[in-house]
Design a protein around this motif. Structure first.
Motif, PDB file in Angstrom:
ATOM      1  N   PHE A 238       0.903  -8.657   7.267  1.00  0.00           N
ATOM      2  CA  PHE A 238      -0.184  -9.538   7.659  1.00  0.00           C
ATOM      3  C   PHE A 238      -0.851 -10.174   6.445  1.00  0.00           C
ATOM      4  CE2 PHE A 238      -4.721 -10.161   8.504  1.00  0.00           C
ATOM      5  CZ  PHE A 238      -4.639 -11.111   9.519  1.00  0.00           C
ATOM      6  N   TRP A 239      -1.129  -9.357   5.428  1.00  0.00           N
ATOM      7  CA  TRP A 239      -1.810  -9.848   4.234  1.00  0.00           C
ATOM      8  C   TRP A 239      -0.965 -10.883   3.505  1.00  0.00           C
ATOM      9  CZ3 TRP A 239      -3.781  -6.120  -0.151  1.00  0.00           C
ATOM     10  CH2 TRP A 239      -4.595  -6.817  -1.031  1.00  0.00           C
ATOM     11  N   LEU A 240       0.305 -10.580   3.299  1.00  0.00           N
ATOM     12  CA  LEU A 240       1.172 -11.507   2.576  1.00  0.00           C
ATOM     13  C   LEU A 240       1.373 -12.800   3.352  1.00  0.00           C
ATOM     14  CD1 LEU A 240       3.854  -9.030   1.195  1.00  0.00           C
ATOM     15  CD2 LEU A 240       1.939 -10.061  -0.038  1.00  0.00           C
ATOM     16  N   SER A 241       1.609 -12.702   4.645  1.00  0.00           N
ATOM     17  CA  SER A 241       1.835 -13.921   5.422  1.00  0.00           C
ATOM     18  C   SER A 241       0.571 -14.765   5.529  1.00  0.00           C
ATOM     19  CB  SER A 241       2.384 -13.585   6.808  1.00  0.00           C
ATOM     20  OG  SER A 241       1.463 -12.812   7.536  1.00  0.00           O
ATOM     21  N   SER A 242      -0.574 -14.139   5.702  1.00  0.00           N
ATOM     22  CA  SER A 242      -1.813 -14.916   5.778  1.00  0.00           C
ATOM     23  C   SER A 242      -2.162 -15.536   4.423  1.00  0.00           C
ATOM     24  CB  SER A 242      -2.961 -14.069   6.309  1.00  0.00           C
ATOM     25  OG  SER A 242      -3.171 -12.938   5.503  1.00  0.00           O
ATOM     26  N   SER A 243      -1.832 -14.868   3.338  1.00  0.00           N
ATOM     27  CA  SER A 243      -2.052 -15.463   2.011  1.00  0.00           C
ATOM     28  C   SER A 243      -1.182 -16.702   1.835  1.00  0.00           C
ATOM     29  CB  SER A 243      -1.724 -14.463   0.907  1.00  0.00           C
ATOM     30  OG  SER A 243      -2.681 -13.451   0.844  1.00  0.00           O
ATOM     31  N   LEU A 244       0.055 -16.615   2.269  1.00  0.00           N
ATOM     32  CA  LEU A 244       0.959 -17.769   2.169  1.00  0.00           C
ATOM     33  C   LEU A 244       0.470 -18.924   3.036  1.00  0.00           C
ATOM     34  CD1 LEU A 244       4.410 -15.949   2.118  1.00  0.00           C
ATOM     35  CD2 LEU A 244       3.283 -17.112   0.203  1.00  0.00           C
TER      36      LEU A 244
ATOM     37  N   ASN B  94     -11.428 -13.101   2.327  1.00  0.00           N
ATOM     38  CA  ASN B  94     -11.547 -12.065   1.302  1.00  0.00           C
ATOM     39  C   ASN B  94     -11.912 -10.718   1.912  1.00  0.00           C
ATOM     40  OD1 ASN B  94     -10.928 -13.839  -0.754  1.00  0.00           O
ATOM     41  ND2 ASN B  94     -13.049 -14.260  -1.266  1.00  0.00           N
ATOM     42  N   ARG B  95     -12.724 -10.723   2.947  1.00  0.00           N
ATOM     43  CA  ARG B  95     -13.066  -9.459   3.604  1.00  0.00           C
ATOM     44  C   ARG B  95     -11.861  -8.881   4.332  1.00  0.00           C
ATOM     45  NH1 ARG B  95     -16.748 -11.903   0.827  1.00  0.00           N
ATOM     46  NH2 ARG B  95     -18.705 -10.777   0.695  1.00  0.00           N
ATOM     47  N   VAL B  96     -11.034  -9.751   4.908  1.00  0.00           N
ATOM     48  CA  VAL B  96      -9.798  -9.295   5.546  1.00  0.00           C
ATOM     49  C   VAL B  96      -8.859  -8.722   4.486  1.00  0.00           C
ATOM     50  CG1 VAL B  96      -7.746 -10.073   6.813  1.00  0.00           C
ATOM     51  CG2 VAL B  96     -10.011 -10.873   7.498  1.00  0.00           C
TER      52      VAL B  96
ATOM     53  N   MET C 274      -3.283  -4.456  -5.999  1.00  0.00           N
ATOM     54  CA  MET C 274      -3.562  -5.410  -4.923  1.00  0.00           C
ATOM     55  C   MET C 274      -5.012  -5.319  -4.441  1.00  0.00           C
ATOM     56  SD  MET C 274      -0.066  -5.366  -2.692  1.00  0.00           S
ATOM     57  CE  MET C 274      -0.675  -6.596  -1.547  1.00  0.00           C
ATOM     58  N   LEU C 275      -5.520  -4.107  -4.297  1.00  0.00           N
ATOM     59  CA  LEU C 275      -6.913  -3.940  -3.901  1.00  0.00           C
ATOM     60  C   LEU C 275      -7.846  -4.482  -4.982  1.00  0.00           C
ATOM     61  CD1 LEU C 275      -8.936  -2.882  -1.821  1.00  0.00           C
ATOM     62  CD2 LEU C 275      -8.776  -0.640  -2.933  1.00  0.00           C
ATOM     63  N   GLY C 276      -7.501  -4.257  -6.245  1.00  0.00           N
ATOM     64  CA  GLY C 276      -8.296  -4.799  -7.350  1.00  0.00           C
ATOM     65  C   GLY C 276      -8.333  -6.320  -7.333  1.00  0.00           C
ATOM     66  N   ILE C 277      -7.211  -6.942  -7.027  1.00  0.00           N
ATOM     67  CA  ILE C 277      -7.166  -8.408  -6.939  1.00  0.00           C
ATOM     68  C   ILE C 277      -8.066  -8.886  -5.799  1.00  0.00           C
ATOM     69  CG2 ILE C 277      -5.658 -10.350  -6.341  1.00  0.00           C
ATOM     70  CD1 ILE C 277      -3.464  -8.945  -8.018  1.00  0.00           C
TER      71      ILE C 277
ATOM     72  N   ILE D  38       0.870 -12.277  -8.782  1.00  0.00           N
ATOM     73  CA  ILE D  38       0.940 -10.823  -8.977  1.00  0.00           C
ATOM     74  C   ILE D  38       0.797 -10.114  -7.635  1.00  0.00           C
ATOM     75  CG2 ILE D  38      -0.244  -8.825  -9.992  1.00  0.00           C
ATOM     76  CD1 ILE D  38      -0.958 -10.704 -12.368  1.00  0.00           C
ATOM     77  N   LYS D  39      -0.148 -10.563  -6.817  1.00  0.00           N
ATOM     78  CA  LYS D  39      -0.378  -9.951  -5.510  1.00  0.00           C
ATOM     79  C   LYS D  39       0.858 -10.093  -4.617  1.00  0.00           C
ATOM     80  CE  LYS D  39      -2.684 -12.034  -2.290  1.00  0.00           C
ATOM     81  NZ  LYS D  39      -3.753 -12.697  -1.552  1.00  0.00           N
ATOM     82  N   LEU D  40       1.456 -11.261  -4.592  1.00  0.00           N
ATOM     83  CA  LEU D  40       2.632 -11.478  -3.748  1.00  0.00           C
ATOM     84  C   LEU D  40       3.829 -10.659  -4.221  1.00  0.00           C
ATOM     85  CD1 LEU D  40       2.311 -15.303  -3.062  1.00  0.00           C
ATOM     86  CD2 LEU D  40       1.918 -13.433  -1.452  1.00  0.00           C
ATOM     87  N   MET D  41       4.023 -10.556  -5.536  1.00  0.00           N
ATOM     88  CA  MET D  41       5.129  -9.735  -6.046  1.00  0.00           C
ATOM     89  C   MET D  41       4.896  -8.254  -5.745  1.00  0.00           C
ATOM     90  SD  MET D  41       6.328 -11.495  -9.637  1.00  0.00           S
ATOM     91  CE  MET D  41       4.730 -11.502 -10.388  1.00  0.00           C
ATOM     92  N   ALA D  42       3.673  -7.781  -5.979  1.00  0.00           N
ATOM     93  CA  ALA D  42       3.363  -6.374  -5.714  1.00  0.00           C
ATOM     94  C   ALA D  42       3.479  -6.070  -4.223  1.00  0.00           C
ATOM     95  CB  ALA D  42       1.958  -6.040  -6.216  1.00  0.00           C
ATOM     96  N   GLY D  43       2.972  -6.946  -3.399  1.00  0.00           N
ATOM     97  CA  GLY D  43       3.036  -6.740  -1.956  1.00  0.00           C
ATOM     98  C   GLY D  43       4.451  -6.760  -1.415  1.00  0.00           C
TER      99      GLY D  43
END
Length: 171
Positions: free
Chosen positions: A24-30, A63-65, A101-104, A149-154
C-alpha cells in the motif's frame, strides 16, 4: 487455508500485515509522485497562490498514512524477527530497512512538508506568483533522494517478506 499449508496463523497474520502495508505504501507513493503531482503541475495549479495550502493538506494526510504504514511494518518485522525463516543477517537488515523507511516518513512529516509549504506560501497577496522559491529546488532534490531510498528499501523488504512466505508455504 493457512492450516492446510502448515503455516502458523500468528506468523501469517503479521507477515500479511507487513506485506499489505509495504504494498500500500509503495503503490500510494508512486501514485502521488507520478500521477497526482504531475497532473497538478500540468494543470497549472503549482503556479496558483493557493497551491501551498492545497499541497500541504495533501501531504499532511499522506504523511500520517506513511507514519502508520512505517509503524505497522516495523512492528510486524519485530514480531517476525524470532520466527522468520530468513537468514539471520536478512532479519537484521529488514529491521534496519524498516527503521530507515520510518525515519524517512518522520523527516517528510515533521521537516520537509512544513518547510516546503512555508517556502511556497505567498504572504504578499498583491505580488504575482513568480515561480518556484529559491530554496525549493534543493528541497525537491532531497525529497527525490529520500523517495528513491524509500522505494528501494520498501521493494527489498517486500521481496524478502514474500520469499519468506514462499519458503513457509513450499516447505
Amino acid at each position: 487455508m493457512n492450516a492446510v499449508f502448515g503455516v502458523d496463523s500468528q506468523q501469517s497474520r503479521w507477515r500479511t500485515i507487513a506485506m499489505f502495508a509495504l504494498g500500500f505504501w509503495l503503490s500510494s507513493s508512486l501514485v502521488i509522485d507520478f500521477v497526482i503531482m504531475p497532473c497538478l503541475s500540468t494543470a497549472g495549479m503549482m503556479s496558483q497562490a493557493s497551491f501551498a495550502t492545497a499541497g500541504y493538506s495533501i501531504f499532511w494526510t499522506f504523511n500520517r498514512v506513511e507514519l502508520l504504514c512505517g509503524a505497522l511494518i516495523l512492528a510486524s518485522l519485530l514480531v517476525l524477527r524470532g520466527s522468520s525463516n530468513l537468514y539471520h543477517y536478512v532479519r537484521r537488515w529488514s529491521i534496519l530497512l524498516s527503521l530507515v523507511m520510518l525515519g524517512i516518513a518522520i523527516i517528510y512529516t515533521y521537516i520537509m512538508t512544513p518547510q516546503m509549504s512555508a517556502m511556497a506560501l505567498q504572504l504578499n497577496l498583491l505580488e504575482p506568483v513568480s515561480g518556484m522559491p529559491a530554496g525549493m529546488v534543493q528541497m525537491h532534490e532531497g525529497y527525490w533522494l529520500l523517495e528513491a531510498i524509500k522505494l528501494m528499501a520498501g521493494t527489498t523488504l517486500l521481496s524478502w517478506c514474500y520469499q519468506d512466505y514462499r519458503r513457509l508455504v513450499c516447505s
